[in-house]
Each structure stands twice: as structure tokens, then as C-alpha cells.
Design an enzyme around this catalytic site. Structure first.
Site, PDB file in Angstrom:
ATOM      1  N   ALA A 266       0.783  -1.232   0.000  1.00  8.17           N
ATOM      2  CA  ALA A 266       0.000   0.000   0.000  1.00  8.17           C
ATOM      3  C   ALA A 266       0.814   1.282   0.000  1.00  8.17           C
ATOM      4  O   ALA A 266       0.316   2.313  -0.444  1.00  8.17           O
ATOM      5  CB  ALA A 266      -0.947   0.012   1.205  1.00  8.17           C
ATOM      6  N   GLY A 267       2.044   1.268   0.528  1.00  8.59           N
ATOM      7  CA  GLY A 267       2.787   2.517   0.647  1.00  8.59           C
ATOM      8  C   GLY A 267       3.087   3.147  -0.699  1.00  8.59           C
ATOM      9  O   GLY A 267       3.318   2.436  -1.682  1.00  8.59           O
ATOM     10  N   PRO A 268       3.030   4.499  -0.759  1.00  4.65           N
ATOM     11  CA  PRO A 268       2.788   5.470   0.322  1.00  4.65           C
ATOM     12  C   PRO A 268       1.330   5.814   0.568  1.00  4.65           C
ATOM     13  O   PRO A 268       1.048   6.709   1.360  1.00  4.65           O
ATOM     14  CB  PRO A 268       3.555   6.701  -0.171  1.00  4.65           C
ATOM     15  CG  PRO A 268       3.451   6.640  -1.650  1.00  4.65           C
ATOM     16  CD  PRO A 268       3.459   5.168  -2.013  1.00  4.65           C
ATOM     17  N   GLY A 269       0.385   5.164  -0.112  1.00  6.75           N
ATOM     18  CA  GLY A 269      -1.010   5.328   0.256  1.00  6.75           C
ATOM     19  C   GLY A 269      -1.903   6.026  -0.734  1.00  6.75           C
ATOM     20  O   GLY A 269      -3.110   6.157  -0.485  1.00  6.75           O
ATOM     21  N   GLU A 286       1.356  -2.843   4.376  1.00  4.14           N
ATOM     22  CA  GLU A 286       2.643  -2.281   3.973  1.00  4.14           C
ATOM     23  C   GLU A 286       3.724  -2.802   4.905  1.00  4.14           C
ATOM     24  O   GLU A 286       3.618  -2.703   6.133  1.00  4.14           O
ATOM     25  CB  GLU A 286       2.597  -0.751   4.009  1.00  4.14           C
ATOM     26  CG  GLU A 286       3.924  -0.071   3.758  1.00  4.14           C
ATOM     27  CD  GLU A 286       4.611  -0.511   2.471  1.00  4.14           C
ATOM     28  OE1 GLU A 286       5.807  -0.853   2.528  1.00  4.14           O
ATOM     29  OE2 GLU A 286       3.940  -0.520   1.420  1.00  4.14           O
ATOM     30  N   ASP A 314       3.796  -8.167   5.772  1.00  2.48           N
ATOM     31  CA  ASP A 314       4.332  -8.541   4.463  1.00  2.48           C
ATOM     32  C   ASP A 314       3.204  -9.033   3.581  1.00  2.48           C
ATOM     33  O   ASP A 314       2.605 -10.086   3.839  1.00  2.48           O
ATOM     34  CB  ASP A 314       5.396  -9.633   4.643  1.00  2.48           C
ATOM     35  CG  ASP A 314       6.109  -9.982   3.348  1.00  2.48           C
ATOM     36  OD1 ASP A 314       5.716  -9.447   2.288  1.00  2.48           O
ATOM     37  OD2 ASP A 314       7.053 -10.789   3.396  1.00  2.48           O
ATOM     38  N   ASP A 331      -0.553  -3.531  -6.203  1.00  7.60           N
ATOM     39  CA  ASP A 331       0.276  -2.486  -6.822  1.00  7.60           C
ATOM     40  C   ASP A 331       1.709  -2.819  -6.441  1.00  7.60           C
ATOM     41  O   ASP A 331       2.230  -2.328  -5.440  1.00  7.60           O
ATOM     42  CB  ASP A 331      -0.156  -1.114  -6.316  1.00  7.60           C
ATOM     43  CG  ASP A 331       0.548   0.017  -7.033  1.00  7.60           C
ATOM     44  OD1 ASP A 331       0.796  -0.117  -8.241  1.00  7.60           O
ATOM     45  OD2 ASP A 331       0.872   1.023  -6.381  1.00  7.60           O
ATOM     46  N   CYS A 384       4.417   0.037 -12.128  1.00  7.11           N
ATOM     47  CA  CYS A 384       4.843   1.241 -12.851  1.00  7.11           C
ATOM     48  C   CYS A 384       6.082   0.898 -13.672  1.00  7.11           C
ATOM     49  O   CYS A 384       7.184   1.402 -13.431  1.00  7.11           O
ATOM     50  CB  CYS A 384       5.123   2.389 -11.881  1.00  7.11           C
ATOM     51  SG  CYS A 384       5.357   3.971 -12.724  1.00  7.11           S
TER      52      CYS A 384
END
Length: 456
Positions: A266-269, A286, A314, A331, A384
């Protein structure tokens, strides 16, 4: 690919730039280091903008800079003291790409190197930069030697260029290299439930910031003038800085209001907060504690902390085994080749030897997503990057391992399948279930998304 003209930049700006480049050399990310250094610098707004360009440009164009410096330095660049090499790279960026007058680049950079604590080496920096001013490099002809041009003037590692040529052909790869070396547009995404894109545009106009609608995301605006950090809309959570392609990821999952969604990395949200703002209840997982705190901070700023639970764990380990989630967002960590405009360091920090390990981690995350989602629920896979090994191959392998999965059309804005879809990327038809965005075609990050449905 040249940056903005940085003439009339104060000597103090170079001092801050060298300090930031030192932190980057130690492993920090420039986009995280620069705000902290600039906040206490006392520099003018113009100097702060120049520092940002000097740092990002020096890192982005490092391949071209080193190519230009090597024949002019009596010592191999790898054997130079780090402050000397940083000074040379900073000065070379100013001479070759930033439009700085030669005498200003030489005097100010040499002075900054001296003030940084290497007075004995300042003369060496001065001598090499003077040679560079007198003998600028000759670059390969891109039409005859696209790989040679892309790895020198284009400042990309050879393995990245070779991957791009394999997917896009020489002409497309050169367009991608050019796009990677442009300063990215600042894109703001309206927070669902707090404002709309039209209201955000009106608010920005009233605040004196110039903005226009994004052609890619119906929730985003492109900020053409103005400092994002100074905008009330951002400070108060009505908008966030988010790339337009990234802003399409959370809606592509298709989670409905009150659905339970698990975000496994999840980071950075940004995407967890987006899902919560769309009405889902989100469990954001995260592993990194600092990034987990960023997820919680994002939830508070957006006003969705009641729908966003952050768990420091994790995501590659089994968390929900009972298939209770309505949707799962994966993601995943990746090579970041799709974000080279925004994170120029990424091109120098990743190598082809990392790709198999990243693909294995991406596969583990998808396996856990399958275990967590209910029959009839959906998984959205996002990275990405654009390497085939981290995109289509990961999804194809997951479909082979899990006969209970099938491709599902991407949810979100109508017509999303027309933006960067198979006809534009050269990929085989995927029935609208997958999407690859490209910096040179979509003026966005190189995001890949794929949606899967659990049949039983």
C-alpha cells in the site's frame, strides 16, 4: 531534453544542490530529500526551482554527462573522490543542458565544491569543466545508431534501451527515451466525495494557479503554473498530487461502496486513499513501517481514516485465507521504468539481474490475492513499468497457476480501453482486461494494469 535556463542562480543554490546529490549518492530519493533541504535553505522561490532542476537534471542526464567527461578527465571517473565527481556532474549538466552561461557555471560550481570541503580538488574540477566548455561532446547519429545515441545523449542504460527496442522498435524506443528525459507535468487528482475536477479547477483559478483538465483521467487536472505545496486544496485533502495514469488504477478495480478491499503493497497510500475515498473499506498492508505511516497520514489528510485500516505486514505472506475480500489491489514493487521522468535515479539503481526476483515477488503477491478474494471478486494487478517479464508474463503465469481466475474487463472511466491499449502498444488483444500506458504516448507514467476475476 534541456532543462530550464538556470542563469542568475545564487551560489547558495549550488551548495544545496551538492548536498542533495550527496544524499542521492547515498541511496536517498531526490523527491524526498529536496523538500527537506529546501525548506530550511532560505533560498528564493526561483533558486528553489533551480535547485530542483539542477539535482534532477544531473541525475537524469548522468549517462550523457559521464560520456562527455570521460575523455576530459585524467583520472577514471570511478576513481575520483565523490565530492569531485558530484561537482563535475553538476557543472557538466549546467554547461550541456541547463543553458547556464559558461563563466557562471564554472565559477559557481567550483566555488561550491571548494565550500563543500574539497578545496584542493576545486582546481581539478575547474580544469575539466573548462575543457568541456571548449570541447563539447559529439553524439552518435540516432538514425544510424539508435542504441548508441540512447545510451549517451539519451542517458539510458543499455539494457533498458534494448528492452524498449524489443517492444517498441528503434523509433518508438527513441521517443520513449526523449519522454523520459522531459520534466513531468504536475497532475492533481480531485478527492472523490470532497470535490470534483471542475470545482478543483475553479478553486485553483481563484488561487492564481493555472491548470487545465487532464486528457487522460476525468478526475485529474494538469497544473501549469503554481507551487503544489502552497495550495489549500492539497493541504486540506481535497486533492492529491498523482500521475493521471496512476489515478486510473484504483477505479479500474471496480470496487463498490462498502466493499472490503485488500491492498497488499500500500505505501505510500495514494491508491489506498483513493479506494477509500470511492467508498470501499480498505485494509492497507505495507511492510515498511515508514511507508505504513505515510499510508495512515494519507488517510487522515483525505478524511477517510474511518475506512482505511493500515497493517504493517508482508503482503507476500498469506493474510486472508478465507476469501473474504471483495477485491484486492496488487500495486507491486517493480523496476520503476515507467517513472523515470519523476524518479530519475531509478534508471541507475535497477539492473536486468533484478527482474526475475521482482517477477517472483509479483507472482507471490498475486497468489496471496487469489487466496484472499471471494468467488466473484476481482484482483487488479498494477506496476509502474513496462518490461514484459513484469507485466504480461506475470499475469499469464498467474492465470496458468490458478484455473479459478479469468481475465476481466478493466472498470473505471468509459473508454479506458482506448487509452494506450493493444492497438497502440503492439500487444496481443486482451479483451480490455489489460492496459499499458507509455510516457511518450500518454504523457503519463508507464503504468501497466490488468484485472482478473475469481470464478470459484
Amino acid at each position: 531534453m534541456a532543462g530550464p535556463v538556470t542563469r542568475q542562480v545564487s551560489g547558495g543554490a549550488r551548495d544545496v544542490a551538492l548536498a542533495a546529490l550527496e544524499r542521492v549518492d547515498q541511496g536517498a530519493w531526490a523527491n524526498l530529500v529536496l523538500p527537506r533541504l529546501l525548506a530550511g535553505s532560505g533560498l528564493s522561490e526561483g533558486d528553489r526551482a533551480a535547485v530542483t532542476d539542477l539535482v534532477n537534471g544531473s541525475v537524469r542526464m548522468r549517462g550523457a554527462i559521464d560520456h562527455a567527461l570521460r575523455p576530459l578527465s585524467r583520472q577514471p571517473l570511478e576513481r575520483l573522490e565523490p565530492p569531485v565527481l558530484r561537482g563535475l556532474r553538476l557543472g557538466a549538466y549546467e554547461l550541456l543542458f541547463a543553458g547556464t552561461a559558461p563563466h557562471a557555471a564554472l565559477n559557481e560550481v567550483v566555488g561550491a565544491v571548494r565550500r563543500a570541503g574539497t578545496p584542493g580538488q576545486a582546481g581539478y574540477v575547474n580544469a575539466v569543466l573548462r575543457r568541456l566548455a571548449e570541447r563539447p561532446p559529439r553524439w552518435p547519429d540516432p538514425s544510424r545508431d539508435p542504441l548508441g545515441w540512447a545510451t549517451t545523449r539519451g542517458s539510458h542504460p543499455a539494457w533498458v534501451v534494448e528492452e524498449a527496442i524489443g517492444l517498441l522498435g528503434p523509433a518508438g524506443a527513441l521517443e520513449l527515451v526523449e519522454a523520459d528525459n522531459q520534466r513531468p507535468q504536475v497532475s492533481l487528482r480531485a478527492t472523490p466525495g470532497r470535490t470534483t475536477r471542475d470545482r478543483l479547477l475553479a478553486e485553483l483559478q481563484a488561487a492564481g494557479a493555472a491548470a487545465r483538465p487532464s486528457p487522460l483521467s476525468p478526475d485529474c487536472v494538469v497544473l501549469e503554473r503554481g507551487e503544489p505545496g502552497a495550495l489549500d486544496a492539497l493541504r486540506q485533502g481535497r486533492a492529491v498530487v498523482q500521475d493521471a495514469a496512476s489515478a486510473l488504477v484504483a477505479p479500474a478495480l471496480g470496487a463498490g461502496p462498502d466493499d472490503l478491499v485488500l491492498d497488499l503493497a500500500a505505501g505510500p497510500g495514494g491508491k489506498s486513499g483513493h479506494l477509500a475515498a470511492l467508498g470501499a473499506g480498505v485494509v492497507a498492508v505495507e511492510l515498511n513501517p515508514a511507508r505504513a505511516r505515510m499510508v495512515r497520514d494519507t488517510g487522515r489528510r483525505l478524511g477517510v481514516e474511518d475506512r482505511l485500516l493500515t497493517v504493517t505486514a508482508d503482503g507476500a505472506r498469506r493474510l486472508l485465507r478465507d476469501g473474504s475480500a471483495d477485491g484486492v489491489l496488487v500495486d507491486a514493487p517493480c523496476s520503476n521504468l515507467g517513472s523515470l521522468r519523476r524518479r530519475p535515479e531509478a534508471r541507475w539503481r535497477h539492473g536486468p539481474e533484478e527482474i526475475p526476483g521482482l517477477a517472483a515477488l509479483q507472482g507471490d503477491l498475486l497468489d496471496n490475492a487469489v487466496a484472499a478474494v471471494r468467488p466473484g471478486g476481482h484482483i487488479l494487478y498494477s506496476v509502474c513499468t513496462w518490461t514484459h517479464a513484469e507485466t504480461h508474463e506475470v499475469v499469464d503465469a498467474a492465470l496458468e497457476r490458478h484455473p479459478e481466475l479469468e481475465p476481466a474487463p478493466l472498470a473505471g472511466p468509459a473508454g479506458m480501453e482506448d487509452l494506450g491499449g493493444p492497438a497502440r502498444t503492439g500487444d496481443s488483444a486482451t479483451g480490455g482486461a489489460r492496459q499499458q500506458f507509455w510516457p511518450h504516448r500518454d504523457a503519463s507514467d508507464g503504468i501497466f494494469v490488468a484485472r482478473l476475476r475469481k470464478i470459484h
